[in-house]
Design an enzyme around this catalytic site. Structure first.
Site, PDB file in Angstrom:
ATOM      1  N   THR A 177      20.876   7.942 -38.715  1.00  0.00           N
ATOM      2  CA  THR A 177      20.391   9.032 -37.863  1.00  0.00           C
ATOM      3  C   THR A 177      20.783   8.822 -36.404  1.00  0.00           C
ATOM      4  OG1 THR A 177      18.348   9.969 -36.946  1.00  0.00           O
ATOM      5  CG2 THR A 177      18.180   7.754 -37.822  1.00  0.00           C
ATOM      6  N   ASP A 178      20.896   9.932 -35.678  1.00  0.00           N
ATOM      7  CA  ASP A 178      21.168   9.823 -34.230  1.00  0.00           C
ATOM      8  C   ASP A 178      19.987   9.196 -33.481  1.00  0.00           C
ATOM      9  OD1 ASP A 178      19.373  11.965 -34.336  1.00  0.00           O
ATOM     10  OD2 ASP A 178      20.674  13.397 -33.305  1.00  0.00           O
ATOM     11  N   GLU A 179      18.824   9.108 -34.152  1.00  0.00           N
ATOM     12  CA  GLU A 179      17.648   8.547 -33.468  1.00  0.00           C
ATOM     13  C   GLU A 179      17.809   7.065 -33.168  1.00  0.00           C
ATOM     14  OE1 GLU A 179      13.820   9.814 -34.495  1.00  0.00           O
ATOM     15  OE2 GLU A 179      14.472  11.855 -34.948  1.00  0.00           O
ATOM     16  N   TYR A 222      10.044   4.929 -36.942  1.00  0.00           N
ATOM     17  CA  TYR A 222      11.058   5.471 -37.856  1.00  0.00           C
ATOM     18  C   TYR A 222      12.453   5.042 -37.401  1.00  0.00           C
ATOM     19  CZ  TYR A 222      14.515   8.844 -39.542  1.00  0.00           C
ATOM     20  OH  TYR A 222      15.654   9.413 -40.056  1.00  0.00           O
ATOM     21  N   LYS A 231      15.271   2.605 -39.250  1.00  0.00           N
ATOM     22  CA  LYS A 231      16.630   3.033 -39.595  1.00  0.00           C
ATOM     23  C   LYS A 231      17.665   2.135 -38.910  1.00  0.00           C
ATOM     24  CE  LYS A 231      17.645   6.215 -41.733  1.00  0.00           C
ATOM     25  NZ  LYS A 231      17.845   6.349 -43.212  1.00  0.00           N
TER      26      LYS A 231
HETATM   27  P1  NAD Z   1      13.248  13.604 -47.204  1.00  0.00           P
HETATM   28  O1  NAD Z   1      12.016  13.043 -46.608  1.00  0.00           O
HETATM   29  O2  NAD Z   1      13.333  15.066 -47.492  1.00  0.00           O
HETATM   30  O3  NAD Z   1      13.600  12.851 -48.568  1.00  0.00           O
HETATM   31  C1  NAD Z   1      13.522  11.459 -48.707  1.00  0.00           C
HETATM   32  C2  NAD Z   1      13.683  11.158 -50.178  1.00  0.00           C
HETATM   33  O4  NAD Z   1      13.612   9.724 -50.365  1.00  0.00           O
HETATM   34  C3  NAD Z   1      12.565  11.758 -51.051  1.00  0.00           C
HETATM   35  O5  NAD Z   1      13.127  12.343 -52.192  1.00  0.00           O
HETATM   36  C4  NAD Z   1      11.702  10.562 -51.401  1.00  0.00           C
HETATM   37  O6  NAD Z   1      11.029  10.709 -52.633  1.00  0.00           O
HETATM   38  C5  NAD Z   1      12.738   9.460 -51.461  1.00  0.00           C
HETATM   39  N1  NAD Z   1      12.155   8.116 -51.264  1.00  0.00           N
HETATM   40  C6  NAD Z   1      11.302   7.725 -50.278  1.00  0.00           C
HETATM   41  N2  NAD Z   1      10.981   6.428 -50.438  1.00  0.00           N
HETATM   42  C7  NAD Z   1      11.658   5.993 -51.546  1.00  0.00           C
HETATM   43  C8  NAD Z   1      11.751   4.755 -52.201  1.00  0.00           C
HETATM   44  N3  NAD Z   1      11.066   3.685 -51.775  1.00  0.00           N
HETATM   45  N4  NAD Z   1      12.538   4.662 -53.293  1.00  0.00           N
HETATM   46  C9  NAD Z   1      13.233   5.742 -53.750  1.00  0.00           C
HETATM   47  N5  NAD Z   1      13.161   6.947 -53.169  1.00  0.00           N
HETATM   48  C10 NAD Z   1      12.402   7.070 -52.070  1.00  0.00           C
HETATM   49  O7  NAD Z   1      14.425  13.138 -46.243  1.00  0.00           O
HETATM   50  P2  NAD Z   1      15.739  13.876 -45.730  1.00  0.00           P
HETATM   51  O8  NAD Z   1      15.401  14.687 -44.563  1.00  0.00           O
HETATM   52  O9  NAD Z   1      16.425  14.455 -46.884  1.00  0.00           O
HETATM   53  O10 NAD Z   1      16.558  12.602 -45.209  1.00  0.00           O
HETATM   54  C11 NAD Z   1      17.408  11.885 -46.068  1.00  0.00           C
HETATM   55  C12 NAD Z   1      18.076  10.761 -45.296  1.00  0.00           C
HETATM   56  O11 NAD Z   1      18.774  11.285 -44.180  1.00  0.00           O
HETATM   57  C13 NAD Z   1      17.100   9.751 -44.723  1.00  0.00           C
HETATM   58  O12 NAD Z   1      17.678   8.468 -44.836  1.00  0.00           O
HETATM   59  C14 NAD Z   1      16.974  10.143 -43.262  1.00  0.00           C
HETATM   60  O13 NAD Z   1      16.664   9.026 -42.456  1.00  0.00           O
HETATM   61  C15 NAD Z   1      18.359  10.653 -42.988  1.00  0.00           C
HETATM   62  N6  NAD Z   1      18.499  11.675 -41.938  1.00  0.00           N
HETATM   63  C16 NAD Z   1      17.709  12.791 -41.967  1.00  0.00           C
HETATM   64  C17 NAD Z   1      17.909  13.786 -41.023  1.00  0.00           C
HETATM   65  C18 NAD Z   1      17.099  15.045 -41.010  1.00  0.00           C
HETATM   66  O14 NAD Z   1      17.197  15.815 -40.067  1.00  0.00           O
HETATM   67  N7  NAD Z   1      16.302  15.329 -42.023  1.00  0.00           N
HETATM   68  C19 NAD Z   1      18.909  13.610 -40.038  1.00  0.00           C
HETATM   69  C20 NAD Z   1      19.671  12.444 -40.047  1.00  0.00           C
HETATM   70  C21 NAD Z   1      19.462  11.498 -41.010  1.00  0.00           C
HETATM   71  O1  DAU Z   2      17.644  13.490 -35.291  1.00  0.00           O
HETATM   72  C1  DAU Z   2      17.651  13.217 -36.666  1.00  0.00           C
HETATM   73  C2  DAU Z   2      16.228  13.123 -37.141  1.00  0.00           C
HETATM   74  O2  DAU Z   2      15.704  14.449 -37.100  1.00  0.00           O
HETATM   75  C3  DAU Z   2      16.068  12.547 -38.526  1.00  0.00           C
HETATM   76  O3  DAU Z   2      16.548  11.220 -38.534  1.00  0.00           O
HETATM   77  C4  DAU Z   2      14.601  12.574 -38.944  1.00  0.00           C
HETATM   78  O4  DAU Z   2      14.459  12.135 -40.288  1.00  0.00           O
HETATM   79  C5  DAU Z   2      14.085  13.990 -38.837  1.00  0.00           C
HETATM   80  O5  DAU Z   2      12.707  14.004 -39.101  1.00  0.00           O
HETATM   81  C6  DAU Z   2      14.358  14.568 -37.455  1.00  0.00           C
HETATM   82  O6  DAU Z   2      13.524  13.939 -36.456  1.00  0.00           O
HETATM   83  P1  DAU Z   2      12.885  14.768 -35.239  1.00  0.00           P
HETATM   84  O7  DAU Z   2      11.669  14.071 -34.794  1.00  0.00           O
HETATM   85  O8  DAU Z   2      13.884  15.134 -34.222  1.00  0.00           O
HETATM   86  O9  DAU Z   2      12.539  16.124 -36.050  1.00  0.00           O
HETATM   87  P2  DAU Z   2      11.239  17.029 -36.118  1.00  0.00           P
HETATM   88  O10 DAU Z   2      11.618  18.194 -36.953  1.00  0.00           O
HETATM   89  O11 DAU Z   2      10.007  16.278 -36.470  1.00  0.00           O
HETATM   90  O12 DAU Z   2      11.094  17.499 -34.608  1.00  0.00           O
HETATM   91  C7  DAU Z   2      12.135  18.196 -33.946  1.00  0.00           C
HETATM   92  C8  DAU Z   2      11.710  18.402 -32.504  1.00  0.00           C
HETATM   93  O13 DAU Z   2      10.598  19.316 -32.480  1.00  0.00           O
HETATM   94  C9  DAU Z   2      11.230  17.144 -31.824  1.00  0.00           C
HETATM   95  O14 DAU Z   2      11.593  17.171 -30.467  1.00  0.00           O
HETATM   96  C10 DAU Z   2       9.719  17.209 -31.964  1.00  0.00           C
HETATM   97  C11 DAU Z   2       9.440  18.702 -31.908  1.00  0.00           C
HETATM   98  N1  DAU Z   2       8.271  19.146 -32.697  1.00  0.00           N
HETATM   99  C12 DAU Z   2       8.167  18.738 -33.989  1.00  0.00           C
HETATM  100  C13 DAU Z   2       7.115  19.131 -34.782  1.00  0.00           C
HETATM  101  C14 DAU Z   2       6.992  18.653 -36.200  1.00  0.00           C
HETATM  102  C15 DAU Z   2       7.345  20.016 -32.148  1.00  0.00           C
HETATM  103  O15 DAU Z   2       7.458  20.410 -30.959  1.00  0.00           O
HETATM  104  N2  DAU Z   2       6.290  20.399 -32.923  1.00  0.00           N
HETATM  105  C16 DAU Z   2       6.135  19.996 -34.211  1.00  0.00           C
HETATM  106  O16 DAU Z   2       5.129  20.386 -34.857  1.00  0.00           O
END
Ligand code: NAD
Ligand code: DAU
Length: 337
Positions: free
Chosen positions: A126-128, A151, A155
Site C-alpha cells: 500500500t502507499d500508506e 495498519y 504492511k
Molecule cells: P479486504 O479487507 O476487502 O479483504 C481482505 C481479505 O483477506 C478478506 O477476504 C479476508 O477474509 C482475508 N483475510 C484476512 N485475514 C486473513 C488470514 N489471516 N488468512 C487468510 N485470509 C485472511 O481487503 P482489500 O481492500 O481487498 O485489500 C486487499 C489487499 O490490498 C490488502 O493486502 C491491503 O493491504 C491491500 N491494499 C488495499 C487497498 C485498498 O484501497 N483497499 C489499497 C492498497 C493496498
Molecule cells: O491508501 C491505500 C489504503 O487505502 C489501503 O492500504 C487501505 O487498506 C484502505 O483502507 C485505504 O486506507 P484509507 O485510510 O486511506 O481509506 P479509508 O477509506 O478508510 O479513508 C479514506 C479517507 O477518508 C481517509 O482520509 C479517511 C477519510 N474518512 C474515512 C472514513 C471511513 C472519512 O473522512 N470518514 C470516514 O468515515
C-alpha cells in the site's frame, strides 16, 4: 505461471482480481485461500464459482500446515498475497490482529514460497507505507517507509520481510504499493463504500477533521491489471507504485458522490478526526508505466461507476450492515455523529 494461490481472494480487491484473471487467462488455475473474516465474503466470488479453474480453500495464512498442504494439493507455482486486515480505523482499536495476519501471515507464506521453491511470491502492499507526504512531493519506490498507523506499520513490516527473503534466500518476489481502491464489492466501512451506501439511505456521511486530506482513489480493475503486468513483466526483487496520480480531497470526493446520487450536501457531517491521520498520499507511478501499464479510469469515471454499482446492488451490501458491522459502526461513529 499456471497455478496461482490467491490469499485473501474473497475480499474486495482479491475477488476482483480472481474474476479478472480467470477471464483473461484460459489456462490459469486460481485457488483462493481465505479465512473469511468479516471482510471476506464468498458471495464476492459467486460470479466465478462454477468456473472449472477456480477452487476455494477456507484457511488462515498463519496456519503453516494448511498453507503447505494447499500448495502441494494444487501444485501451486505462484502466491499473490492479498490477505490482510485492511481498515486503518480498526487497526487503531485492535493492532494485534494486524500484526498477526499482515506480518506473521506474510512470514508463513514466505517460508512456504522458500521451501517449495515457488516461481513467484507477489505481495500486495500500500502507499500508506510511505506515511504522510508533504504537498509538492511524490513517493518513489526508493523512498524510505515511514508508516504512521498500526495498519501501515504492519504492511511495512511485511514488506521488509519480503525484501529480506528475496535478498537472503533468493525467493523471487515482487511488490505493488497501491493507492486507495474503489469499485464493486468493497466492504462498506471504507470511505467511498460507506458514503455511497449511507447517502443512498439518506444517512449522514462522517467527514473526519476538516475533510481536506488528499487521497488517490483508483478503480479496482486498474489495480488488478497492474498486478497482472507486474506478475508477467515486472523485475524480480522490485517494488512498483500503482495509482492514478490524481489528487482528490475527501470533501471533494464526498461532494461529487452526493452529486452523482442527487443528494443534498446537508448529509455531510464533520466529526472528530482519525488519530494520526495521514493528510496526504501521492505516488509517482512512472516505474510501472515503463512496463506498459496505464490507468484506464479517471477519478470521476471510477467514482461514477462505483456509486452506480452500489445503487444497483443493494442485495450485496444491505445484509452486511448488521451484526458485527453495527457494533463496529457504533464504536467508531456514534459518539462522533
Ligand atoms: P479486504 O479487507 O476487502 O479483504 C481482505 C481479505 O483477506 C478478506 O477476504 C479476508 O477474509 C482475508 N483475510 C484476512 N485475514 C486473513 C488470514 N489471516 N488468512 C487468510 N485470509 C485472511 O481487503 P482489500 O481492500 O481487498 O485489500 C486487499 C489487499 O490490498 C490488502 O493486502 C491491503 O493491504 C491491500 N491494499 C488495499 C487497498 C485498498 O484501497 N483497499 C489499497 C492498497 C493496498
Ligand atoms: O491508501 C491505500 C489504503 O487505502 C489501503 O492500504 C487501505 O487498506 C484502505 O483502507 C485505504 O486506507 P484509507 O485510510 O486511506 O481509506 P479509508 O477509506 O478508510 O479513508 C479514506 C479517507 O477518508 C481517509 O482520509 C479517511 C477519510 N474518512 C474515512 C472514513 C471511513 C472519512 O473522512 N470518514 C470516514 O468515515
Amino acid at each position: 505461471m499456471r497455478n496461482l494461490l490467491v490469499t485473501g481472494g474473497a475480499g474486495f480487491i482479491g475477488s476482483n482480481f480472481v474474476a479478472y484473471m480467470l477471464e483473461k487467462y484460459a489456462d490459469y488455475h486460481l485457488i483462493v485461500y481465505d479465512k473469511l473474516t468479516y471482510a471476506g465474503r464468498l458471495e464476492n466470488l459467486d460470479r466465478v464459482a462454477a468456473h472449472p479453474h477456480y477452487h476455494f480453500v477456507r484457511g488462515d495464512i498463519c496456519d503453516a500446515a494448511l498453507v503447505r498442504d494447499t500448495i502441494r494439493t494444487f501444485h501451486i507455482d505462484t502466491i499473490v498475497n492479498f490477505a490482510a486486515e485492511t481498515h486503518v480505523d480498526r487497526s487503531i482499536f485492535d493492532p494485534g490482529a494486524f500484526i498477526e495476519t499482515d506480518v506473521r501471515g506474510t512470514y508463513v507464506l514466505l517460508e512456504a514460497a522458500r521451501d517449495f521453491k515457488l516461481e513467484r511470491y507477489h505481495q500486495i502492499s500500500t502507499d500508506e507505507v510511505y506515511g504522510h507526504i508533504p504537498a509538492g512531493q511524490r513517493s518513489r519506490e526508493t523512498d524510505p517507509m515511514l508508516p504512521r498507523s498500526p495498519y501501515a506499520a504492519s504492511k511495512a513490516g511485511a514488506e521488509h520481510l519480503v525484501y529480506a527473503y528475496h535478498i537472503t534466500y533468493g525467493v523471487p518476489t515482487t511488490v505493488t504499493r497501491g493507492s486507495n481502491n474503489i469499485g464493486p464489492f468493497q466492504y462498506p466501512e471504507k470511505a467511498v463504500s460507506l458514503f455511497a451506501t449511507n447517502a443512498i439511505d439518506d444517512q449522514p456521511l462522517p467527514i473526519y477533521g476538516d475533510g481536506l486530506q488528499v487521497r488517490d482513489y483508483q478503480y479496482v480493475l486498474d489495480h488488478c491489471e497492474a498486478i497482472d503486468v507486474v506478475l508477467h513483466r515486472g523485475h524480480i526483487g522490485e517494488v512498483y507504485n500503482v495509482g492514478t496520480e490524481i489528487e482528490t480531497r475527501n470533501i471533494d470526493m464526498a461532494h461529487k458522490l452526493l452529486d452523482i446520487l442527487g443528494k443534498p450536501y446537508t448529509l455531510l457531517q464533520y466529526v472528530t478526526d482519525r488519530a494520526g491521520h495521514d493528510r496526504r498520499y501521492a505516488l509517482d507511478c512512472s516505474k510501472l508505466r515503463a512496463l506498459g501499464w496505464v490507468s484506464q479510469h479517471t477519478f470521476d469515471a471510477a467514482l461514477e461507476q462505483t456509486v452506480r454499482w452500489y445503487v444497483d446492488n443493494p442485495q450485496w451490501w444491505r445484509p452486511l450492515k448488521s451484526g458485527e458491522y453495527l457494533d463496529y459502526y457504533r464504536r467508531q461513529y456514534i459518539e462522533r455523529l
